[in-house]
Structure formats: C-alpha cells, structure tokens
Design a protein around this motif. Sequence first.
Motif, short mmCIF file in Angstrom:
data_model
loop_
_atom_site.label_atom_id
_atom_site.label_comp_id
_atom_site.label_asym_id
_atom_site.label_seq_id
_atom_site.Cartn_x
_atom_site.Cartn_y
_atom_site.Cartn_z
N GLY A 152 0.89 -1.19 -0.04
CA GLY A 152 0.10 0.02 -0.11
C GLY A 152 0.94 1.15 -0.08
O GLY A 152 2.23 1.12 -0.08
N GLU A 153 0.07 2.38 0.31
CA GLU A 153 0.81 3.53 0.14
C GLU A 153 1.62 3.93 1.55
O GLU A 153 2.86 4.30 1.48
CB GLU A 153 0.31 4.84 -0.46
N GLY A 154 1.03 3.91 2.68
CA GLY A 154 1.47 4.13 3.90
C GLY A 154 0.15 4.32 5.07
O GLY A 154 -0.86 4.22 4.57
N PRO A 155 0.68 4.36 6.25
CA PRO A 155 -0.44 3.80 7.26
C PRO A 155 -1.40 5.20 7.22
O PRO A 155 -1.00 6.34 7.15
CB PRO A 155 0.34 3.95 8.44
N GLY A 156 -2.61 4.90 7.93
CA GLY A 156 -3.50 5.84 8.02
C GLY A 156 -3.77 5.82 9.73
O GLY A 156 -2.76 5.50 10.35
N GLU A 168 -3.84 2.36 11.47
CA GLU A 168 -2.66 1.83 11.19
C GLU A 168 -1.67 2.44 12.09
O GLU A 168 -0.94 1.64 12.89
CB GLU A 168 -2.18 1.80 9.76
N PRO A 210 -0.34 -2.65 9.44
CA PRO A 210 -0.97 -2.12 8.12
C PRO A 210 -2.49 -2.58 7.94
O PRO A 210 -2.80 -3.68 8.19
CB PRO A 210 -0.22 -2.67 6.93
N PHE A 211 -3.19 -1.74 7.00
CA PHE A 211 -4.48 -1.89 6.71
C PHE A 211 -5.74 -2.62 7.87
O PHE A 211 -6.09 -3.87 7.82
CB PHE A 211 -4.61 -3.02 5.42
N ASN A 267 3.91 -1.42 3.22
CA ASN A 267 3.65 -0.11 2.72
C ASN A 267 4.92 0.50 1.97
O ASN A 267 5.94 0.14 2.53
CB ASN A 267 2.90 0.88 3.56
N HIS A 275 -6.69 0.64 -4.96
CA HIS A 275 -6.70 1.06 -3.61
C HIS A 275 -7.84 0.61 -3.00
O HIS A 275 -8.98 1.23 -3.35
CB HIS A 275 -6.11 2.19 -3.01
#
Length: 194
Positions: free
Chosen positions: A42-46, A49, A55-56, A82, A156
């Motif tokens: 993925g791109e990066g943690p939210g 996360e 992750p995710f 990520n 995504h």
Amino acid sequence: MADRWEELEKRCQNCRECSLCETRTNVVFGVGSRTAEILFVGEGPGAHEDEQGVPFVGKAGQLLDDMLAIIGLDRTMVYIANIVKCRPPQNRDPLGVEQDACIGYLREQVTLLRPKLIVCLGRIAAMRLIREDFKITREHGQWVKKGDFELMAMYHPAALLRDPARRPDAFEDLMSLREKVRAVCEHTPLPEKL
Ligand code: URA
C-alpha cells in the motif's frame, strides 16, 4: 533468516530518516507470513494503522481482507507492507523525499521475502514500484515482469470505498491474481471454487 527480519524491523522501528517520525504514534513495519509468495504493498499507514502499528486495519483494511477472501487468501498466507512506514499527516500522499527515505526498508523486506508476486495497492505504490508514470485507471490488472518477480497494480481499497463503480474492475484483477497464483506459486494453495 528470523534474525535478519528482527534486525530489519528493529532498525525500522527506530528510524528517524524523515520528518514523519515526529508525528507518528507507531511505525507500521508489515504483517503476514515471512515466507509468503505474494506481497501486497500500500502507500502508507492511516490513523488506525498508526494507532495499532499494523497495516490495513481500518475500513480499507476490512475491504482488503474481504478481497483476499474472495480468492481464498488471508493475511497469514501473504505479506502486507507499505511504501512508507509512518503515517503522513492528514493522510496526504507521502512526499517523494519521504518515499526516498523509506523505500530501502521495503527493498530489504523484498530481499528477505523473495516473493513471486507483488501486488501494488493503488497509484502511489504502482508509480514507485512499476513505473513513475503508471496510470492506474488504464493499467490496473496488467502483469509486468521485473527481475525475479511479477508485479501488478489494483485499485486501492480506499478508492473502491469512495467509488464503488470501480469494483467490477477490482474483481477482474482479483481473478487475474488468482490465475497467476495458480500458475507460479508453489505453496499458496487456493480452493478450486470461488
Ligand atoms: N492505506 C494504505 O495504503 N496502507 C495502510 O496500511 C492503510 C491504508
């Protein structure tokens, strides 16, 4: 091998190579099987996360789990990481300098894992791992061979939550992934039927 993973994770957990370290709660290193044949990036943690260090795990993560389940996969059969390991503030796209500072960790993860397949989740991962000018709307689902592995990009899961009209395309891409796993993976058994 376990030692090398531990050493890498420890280095990553202590990383201060870019300013995202100032605002992170947790480094999100990666999750799953360290012998997996399939790597999702993925791109990066939210926010979720960042809170949990995994992750995710937010809504997009729930959808990712559902997508994996459609073809008989789960988190224990794959590895998920990520491009950047720390949350960009306000969930903005990770900057080029942040990606540059962090990409070495993903490279080392790939070296240790030696996956057969790499699935980019979204445009940011595809532009970093496949081609700088990758167009997700046009090129999702297409397999590209690079060195020892084959890569493809899917929408995504967060994009699929925002725009459900893209879900049929994502389903097609999952079917393509399933076929590819059958063809090239040796210890990732998938059920005959959907
Ligand atoms: N979106 C990502 O790209 N990665 C995560 O880990 C969570 C959401």
